[in-house]
Design an enzyme around this catalytic site. Structure first.
Site, mmCIF file in Angstrom:
data_model
loop_
_atom_site.group_PDB
_atom_site.id
_atom_site.type_symbol
_atom_site.label_atom_id
_atom_site.label_comp_id
_atom_site.label_asym_id
_atom_site.label_seq_id
_atom_site.Cartn_x
_atom_site.Cartn_y
_atom_site.Cartn_z
ATOM 1 N N GLU A 150 0.818 -1.218 0.000
ATOM 2 C CA GLU A 150 0.000 0.000 0.000
ATOM 3 C C GLU A 150 0.858 1.276 0.000
ATOM 4 O OE1 GLU A 150 -3.426 0.562 -0.083
ATOM 5 O OE2 GLU A 150 -2.893 2.691 0.009
ATOM 6 N N THR A 167 -5.917 1.105 -5.369
ATOM 7 C CA THR A 167 -5.439 -0.229 -4.969
ATOM 8 C C THR A 167 -6.090 -1.332 -5.805
ATOM 9 O OG1 THR A 167 -5.019 0.505 -2.733
ATOM 10 C CG2 THR A 167 -5.300 -1.855 -3.033
ATOM 11 N N HIS A 181 -1.686 2.818 4.758
ATOM 12 C CA HIS A 181 -2.661 3.616 4.005
ATOM 13 C C HIS A 181 -2.680 5.045 4.534
ATOM 14 C CE1 HIS A 181 -6.602 4.874 2.406
ATOM 15 N NE2 HIS A 181 -6.415 3.918 1.506
ATOM 16 N N ASP A 230 1.513 -0.253 -4.892
ATOM 17 C CA ASP A 230 0.276 -0.152 -5.682
ATOM 18 C C ASP A 230 0.104 1.213 -6.338
ATOM 19 O OD1 ASP A 230 -0.371 1.224 -3.327
ATOM 20 O OD2 ASP A 230 -2.256 0.168 -2.987
HETATM 21 C C1 GP9 Z 1 -9.135 -0.588 0.659
HETATM 22 C C2 GP9 Z 1 -7.661 -0.566 0.573
HETATM 23 C C3 GP9 Z 1 -7.120 0.768 0.191
HETATM 24 O O1 GP9 Z 1 -9.663 -1.868 0.737
HETATM 25 O O2 GP9 Z 1 -7.212 -1.553 -0.298
HETATM 26 O O3 GP9 Z 1 -7.469 1.158 -1.085
HETATM 27 P P1 GP9 Z 1 -7.030 2.572 -1.677
HETATM 28 O O4 GP9 Z 1 -7.810 3.631 -0.916
HETATM 29 O O5 GP9 Z 1 -5.553 2.750 -1.459
HETATM 30 O O6 GP9 Z 1 -7.395 2.491 -3.114
#
Ligand code: GP9
Length: 419
Positions: free
Chosen positions: A38, A80, A193, A254
């Site tokens: 992430e 993501t 995140h 990602d």
């Molecule tokens: C949500 C997580 C984050 O399930 O995978 O997604 P993002 O906000 O980075 O697209």
């Protein structure tokens, strides 16, 4: 096959026969472990803050891996989930919607489906709810056998959106141990995140006091330092259980974690100091791509330009699977590529791209463009559109072809087949 030929024609490339390809089949029959990290950007690797490595475990891993430092994100609004989609399809994500939401229920030719034909058990792990990003439609559409979502991980040790990366990997390891082999498993980390607030107990860096005056850079480094620590523990357990040596393991970011809008002046100064230059859009989109094939890779670095669409064909080449006649793919195998133009949209205007020398974005009326020289970090000042028209045309043509192909795929995932 016809579409693949059209793609090669637009790119002006000829795909080599398997017997002539670099590293074809060197990981044949191995388990596949994909780790999608992430918000993980490339500049974090080998970065030191006040003498402390931000990613000590990944740094160590580089010496046993094949590392691609010039790889860029290609995600659209699905962030993501778009990265997951590209890893598993090598198709461009949609420009104006999260692909998993607007086109999530199409029957995609995909990596899990190709691997299942080779006897692989396929599974994906993410500690969020399956409904987020419409993954309850996307995962069956991609053909995964098993998907392990939030309830599997319990409610202890939460960080940000849900259970920590340590919990994700530890529950995942249980499933890997019980799986038939070979398996294809994908892990999507989440503890790093935005807004990168992790519990104090998980902070492993001692950041100098000026980081307190920044809005986000310090939190970002701490969160990614934790991501790296959790990964280090996972890697060690995979080794202890005897899984590591029989696997090929992929690591990549990602999408970006930091962009200019998040910064105050102190953040800008901190980053400039860490990177040795002002933070550019190229830094923002640059993600690492690392391949570990224990016993085969030993710290090689490949400087070819790549993007997220390229992960699938690179992996299948290493697994000794020729996809030319069985899977439409818009990416290139990075081990057998010399020239590559990475198309991007959504985060940059349609027709934007990165090649080995510049990052190009068309102007609003598409009559001209701006370009950033990747070496000097300065704007290329004159007639960028004229100079780079062939790359621009190529990217537009490929995105159009990918969109048309996706729209031609049947809606075959019925609600009764949903988990
Ligand atoms: C949500 C997580 C984050 O399930 O995978 O997604 P993002 O906000 O980075 O697209």
């Amino acid at each position: 096959q016809e579409i693949n030929q059209k793609i090669d024609q637009i790119k002006g490339i000829t795909i080599k026969q398997p017997s002539d390809r670099n590293m074809f089949g060197v990981a044949k029959g191995r388990n596949v472990i994909v780790i999608q990290m992430e918000s993980f950007q490339n500049f974090l690797l080998n970065l030191k803050v006040d003498g402390q490595a931000v990613t000590p475990n990944l740094n160590k891993l580089l010496s046993q891996s094949l590392y691609f430092p010039h790889v860029y994100q290609q995600v659209g609004p699905g962030n993501t989930s778009d990265a997951e989609y590209m890893m598993n399809t090598s198709l461009f994500p949609q420009a104006y919607s999260a692909t998993s939401i607007s086109e999530g229920n199409r029957n995609y030719p995909s990596l899990p489906k190709v691997l299942k034909k080779q006897g692989y058990n396929t599974m994906t792990f993410h500690a969020d709810e399956l409904k987020f990003w419409n993954r309850d439609e996307l995962y069956p559409a991609l053909g995964f056998d098993h998907f392990y979502e939030k309830p599997v991980y319990g409610d202890k040790d939460n960080v940000g959106l849900g259970p920590s990366d340590d919990v994700l990997y530890s529950k995942g390891l249980d499933k890997l141990e019980k799986s038939s082999t070979p398996f294809y498993s994908m892990f999507i980390s989440m503890s790093s995140h935005h807004p990168y607030k992790i519990p104090d107990a998980k902070k492993g860096l001692k950041l100098p006091s000026q980081y307190n005056q920044g809005k986000i850079v310090g939190d970002y480094l701490e969160a990614q330092h934790y991501t790296d620590a959790a990964l280090g523990r996972f890697i060690q357990k995979l080794k202890d259980k005897g899984i590591w040596d029989h696997s090929i393991i992929l690591f990549y970011g990602d999408h970006f974690g930091l962009d200019q809008h998040m910064f105050n002046n102190q953040d800008r100064a901190l980053l400039k100091n860490l990177l040795g230059h002002s933070y550019t859009e190229a830094d923002r989109y640059n993600i690492p791509f690392i391949l570990s094939i224990p016993g085969v890779t030993h710290g090689e670095v490949n400087t070819v330009t790549g993007g997220q669409l390229d992960f699938l064909p690179t992996l299948t080449n290493l697994l000794g699977i020729n996809i030319e006649n069985q899977l439409v793919h818009f990416g290139q195998d990075l081990l057998n590529t010399t020239h590559n133009t990475i198309g991007m949209r959504y985060y940059m205007p349609q027709g934007s791209f990165i090649n080995s020398s510049i990052l190009f974005a068309p102007t609003r009326n598409f009559s001209d463009g701006t370009a950033l020289d990747l070496k000097t970090k300065r704007a290329v000042s004159h007639n960028a559109m004229q100079q780079y028209k062939s790359d621009y045309d190529q990217v537009i043509a490929l995105e159009k072809l990918s969109d048309a192909y996706v729209m031609s795929l049947p809606h075959e995932i019925k609600s009764s087949e949903k988990p």
